[in-house]
Write an enzyme that holds these catalytic residues in place. Structure first.
Site, PDB file in Angstrom:
ATOM      1  CG  ASP A  40      35.517  43.036  25.613  1.00  0.00           C
ATOM      2  OD1 ASP A  40      36.341  42.773  26.568  1.00  0.00           O
ATOM      3  OD2 ASP A  40      34.640  43.221  25.852  1.00  0.00           O
TER       4      ASP A  40
HETATM    5  C1  BGC Z   1      36.402  45.021  28.986  1.00  0.00           C
HETATM    6  C2  BGC Z   1      37.229  45.915  28.055  1.00  0.00           C
HETATM    7  C3  BGC Z   1      38.717  45.893  28.205  1.00  0.00           C
HETATM    8  C4  BGC Z   1      39.224  44.591  28.391  1.00  0.00           C
HETATM    9  C5  BGC Z   1      40.008  43.738  29.569  1.00  0.00           C
HETATM   10  C6  BGC Z   1      37.336  43.870  29.117  1.00  0.00           C
HETATM   11  O1  BGC Z   1      35.629  43.342  30.699  1.00  0.00           O
HETATM   12  O2  BGC Z   1      34.983  44.267  28.009  1.00  0.00           O
HETATM   13  O3  BGC Z   1      36.699  47.285  27.571  1.00  0.00           O
HETATM   14  O4  BGC Z   1      39.719  46.073  27.184  1.00  0.00           O
HETATM   15  O5  BGC Z   1      38.629  43.780  29.599  1.00  0.00           O
HETATM   16  O6  BGC Z   1      40.994  44.511  30.898  1.00  0.00           O
END
Ligand code: BGC
Length: 766
Positions: free
Chosen positions: A302
């Site tokens: 993530d």
């Molecule tokens: C989120 C993800 C997301 C990623 C990219 C993160 O803060 O937890 O779910 O896909 O950002 O934007």
């Protein structure tokens, strides 16, 4: 009595081998074609891997976000210049947040035409409920219980995103959550593992289609692996500490479903789970996902979650975090910038084996080959096609369809709804009623503000009545996805009197109240679950002026609207329904669409009941021993009952369930049949639900669990026999060693229109 127990082959369940029995000739032909394609992809991957230097391999594991004007001048300094240099050197495997075929072409060109090996980038984006044209937020869509509609919604989202250069979405989020305080419940399928698994399958099929190399499909990503939805006290990013039984029986199933549906990527999660940050968990990533489940796609971290292992204080510094994450099986680094800076040294120092790097790169290249990016890196970059597809009629029709299906009728006393189409004076009240941005909900970074159809616009299309509109109170201002706190109106009641004055003059009042689109989503947890700001007071003030109110709720999570339930005659759960929101709501209010949605999450009476969910355990003291006694599992100030149970939702017609029968069809399979009848005056759809209770088990089991459902359309007085099949897949469960087992003994079945279904029968598994 000690029960016999036998173990099923875990593998056959997990990997869906049962389905082989039903394979048609076509499937077999397709499989042999796929296996030829797969072997040719595998040999291409190996050939390419052999040509790559260690630096280039590590580069494939590096993902950057691209917040700069890629078609503008080349960045000369800072982070952006570094990213640009890395692109040229083949040190970037993926970019995110670069959208539009022109921009994507520009970054792809650097990677393909300027780097030594010309390996194309995989372009990711959060296509969570659409790209520019939005469907309802995922929690709302889940309320449709309509797998075809959900699949179609993901399919059109993929088509629009792919036309804009994107080839990979970070969806579906398949995190089960039982806590309405957690802001990200808006992004998931609710509280239930069975429903969540069906929805995960539908979404993966929708995004990826049957052919990943088509220019209308994109790779999907099952996230967040794992247990992110169990953040303590619903506070985002918080610690997760759960037992094995919950992990295997509640959290894993939707991920297994996504894997079986062929999802090509997984994302790990920000949270720690039982003391280990998920990003650094070899148990989750290597042992469970890659080894036991046989997942051969790749895992992306993530955002910054590798570096966050330092803040978790499991890694001493960024270098150690990179070492732990890579060894644990986290294949691609999203925006920690640590793989690209540390992995080569870590390999040279012997702390990470080159075989670990090779494994990650193989997985990433495999997906790029499957997407057809090597054949044509610019296949998603056709500007003329993009103009035709984005915002097309086809996409708008699909999102309107799923928006109508997502609405849940919570209360309809005296048939206030549907509204009469002629001769009525109607007051529409609430700032959200003419808001064209809030209905887009959160996770709509590709969409423009102000592009949703408001409820006011939707209702204005019905010309037979006189419609008045008053905000009653301003709601919020200045909110953005990055705003720290929303500016909720908690004090200004100066416009109340205009709303109450108009309410006095009309036949019916429609009030649109609830949360703004940015009040749920990532980082948007709440400690209260009532109507935000002055809205509760506005509701009560208007009620005094005219009690004939239809309350339309807009929200990204279950709300504790207990006062409204006690006083307001009609309540419609309309969530945040996306681009076509106002049209969908108006069509339901006027009866042009008969609502059929059912809640995918329990609605509490007060925040103190949370976490609240239907499939609880019995406990040792489930019932009051005698009237008024104290020592049983309950609260002293509120009932154990929710406001609205899981699976609940009304229609403009009524349904009855009769004649339940059970038949032992094969050794360990049972068929449960019931008669469903439309007992009202209009055609309607009902989600018939089957819940199963394992009466006694070696590991305590929930009081009931959803194990089947069917969406049925019936004309007035029409009946249909519905049959549910229960096999070992439904009868078994995971024990605390993670084995899937089926135990003989008694089972009780309940069938009905929600999780409080009462029509019941029993059977014994011998
Ligand atoms: C989120 C993800 C997301 C990623 C990219 C993160 O803060 O937890 O779910 O896909 O950002 O934007």
């Amino acid at each position: 009595m000690k029960r016999n127990r036998y173990y099923l082959l875990v593998l056959s369940i997990v990997f869906g081998l049962f389905s082989c029995k039903n394979e048609s000739k076509n499937d077999l032909a397709l499989n042999s074609k796929n296996s030829t394609e797969n072997s040719s992809i595998e040999s291409k991957v190996e050939a390419l891997l052999k040509k790559m230097t260690l630096e280039e391999k590590v580069g494939q594991m590096n993902q950057y976000t691209g917040f700069w004007d890629v078609t503008g001048p080349t960045p000369k300094e800072g982070n952006q210049a570094l990213k640009y240099e890395h692109l040229k050197k083949g040190l970037v495997g993926s970019m995110i947040n670069v959208t539009g075929s022109k921009n994507v072409r520009a970054v792809q060109k650097i990677a393909v035409e300027e780097s030594r090996l010309g390996i194309p980038l995989i372009i990711g984006f959060d296509v969570i409920h659409g790209f520019k044209t939005l469907s309802p937020i995922p929690l709302a869509e889940s309320a449709s219980w309509d797998m075809d509609a959900i699949e179609l919604s993901a399919k059109v989202a993929a088509k629009e995103a792919a036309a804009s250069g994107i080839n990979w979405t970070f969806a579906p989020m398949v995190d089960v959550s039982r806590d309405a305080r957690w802001g990200r419940v808006m992004e998931g399928a609710g509280e239930d593992a069975y429903l969540g698994s069906k929805i995960a399958t539908a979404r993966v099929h929708g995004f990826q289609g049957a052919d990943l190399s088509s220019k209308e499909t994109i790779a999907a990503c099952a996230k967040h692996f794992a247990a992110y939805g169990f953040a303590e006290s619903g506070k985002d990013y918080n610690t997760v500490d759960i037992g094995t039984s919950t992990l295997y029986n509640v959290i894993f199933p939707p991920f297994i479903a996504a894997k079986n549906a062929g999802v090509r990527t997984f994302m790990n999660s920000f949270n720690e789970i039982n003391g280990i940050p998920a990003t650094g968990s070899a148990f989750l990533q290597r042992e469970i996902l890659k080894k036991q489940w046989g997942f051969d796609g790749f895992i992306v971290s993530d955002w910054g979650s590798i570096n966050e292992m330092v803040a978790h204080r499991q890694a001493k510094n960024g270098k150690e975090a990179a070492e732990i994450a890579a060894n644990a099986g986290s294949d691609m680094d999203m925006e920690s910038h640590l793989y690209v800076s540390e992995l080569v040294n870590l390999v040279n120092e012997g702390k990470v084996k080159e075989s670990v790097i090779d494994d990650a790169v193989r997985r990433i290249l495999r997906v790029k080959f499957e997407l057809g990016l090597f054949e044509n890196p610019y296949k998603y970059c056709d500007e003329t096609y993009e103009k035709d597809v984005v915002g097309s009629k086809e996409i708008n029709e699909a999102v309107l369809d799923v928006a109508k299906k997502s609405i849940v009728l919570l209360k309809n006393e005296n048939n206030v709804l549907p509204l009469k189409k002629e001769g009525q004076k109607i007051a529409l009240i609430g700032a959200l009623a003419d808001d064209k941005t809030s209905p887009l909900g959160n996770w709509r970074i590709g969409a423009e503000d102000g592009t949703a159809v408001s409820v006011l616009e939707g209702m204005q299309k019905y010309k037979g009545n006189t419609l008045f509109f008053e905000k009653g109170a301003e709601f919020v201002s200045g909110e953005t996805v990055f705003a720290k706190e929303l500016n909720i109106n908690v004090s200004d009641k100066s416009e109340f009197s205009k709303a109450t004055a108009i309410a006095k003059k009309v036949d019916v009042v429609v009030m649109v109240l609830g949360e703004h689109g940015y009040q749920s989503g990532e980082g948007r947890s709440r400690s209260s679950l009532g109507l935000p700001g002055v809205q509760q007071e506005l509701l009560e003030a208007v009620y005094k002026a005219n009690s004939n109110i239809v309350l339309v709720l807009n929200n990204g999570r279950p709300l504790a609207v207990t006062w409204a339930d006690e006083h307001i005659p009609a309540i419609v759960e309309a969530w945040q329904l996306g681009t076509q929101s106002g049209n969908a709501i108006a069509q339901v209010l006027y009866g042009d669409y008969n609502p059929s949605g059912k809640l995918p999450m329990t609605f509490p009476r007060s925040v103190g009941q949370v976490p609240i969910y239907y499939n609880v355990k019995s406990t040792g003291r489930p019932n009051m021993p005698a009237p008024g006694e104290v020592f049983w599992s309950h609260y002293s100030d509120i009932t154990n009952k929710p406001l609205y149970p899981f699976g609940y939702g009304l229609s403009y017609t009524t349904f009855s369930y009769t004649d339940i029968n059970v038949k032992n069809v094969k050794d360990n399979s049972f068929e449960i049949s019931v008669t469903l009848t439309n007992t009202g005056n209009v055609t309607g759809k009902e989600v018939a639900q089957l819940y199963l209770k394992d009466d006694y088990a070696s590991v305590t089991r929930p009081v009931k669990e959803l194990k089947g459902f069917e969406l049925v359309k019936l004309n007035p007085n029409e009946s249909k026999t519905i049959t549910f099949l229960l096999t070992e897949n439904e009868l078994g469960f995971y024990n605390n060693q993670g084995d899937f087992i089926v135990e003989s003994g008694d089972f009780t079945v309940f069938v009905g229109g929600d999780s409080e279904a009462e029509l019941t029968t029993k059977f014994e598994l011998k």
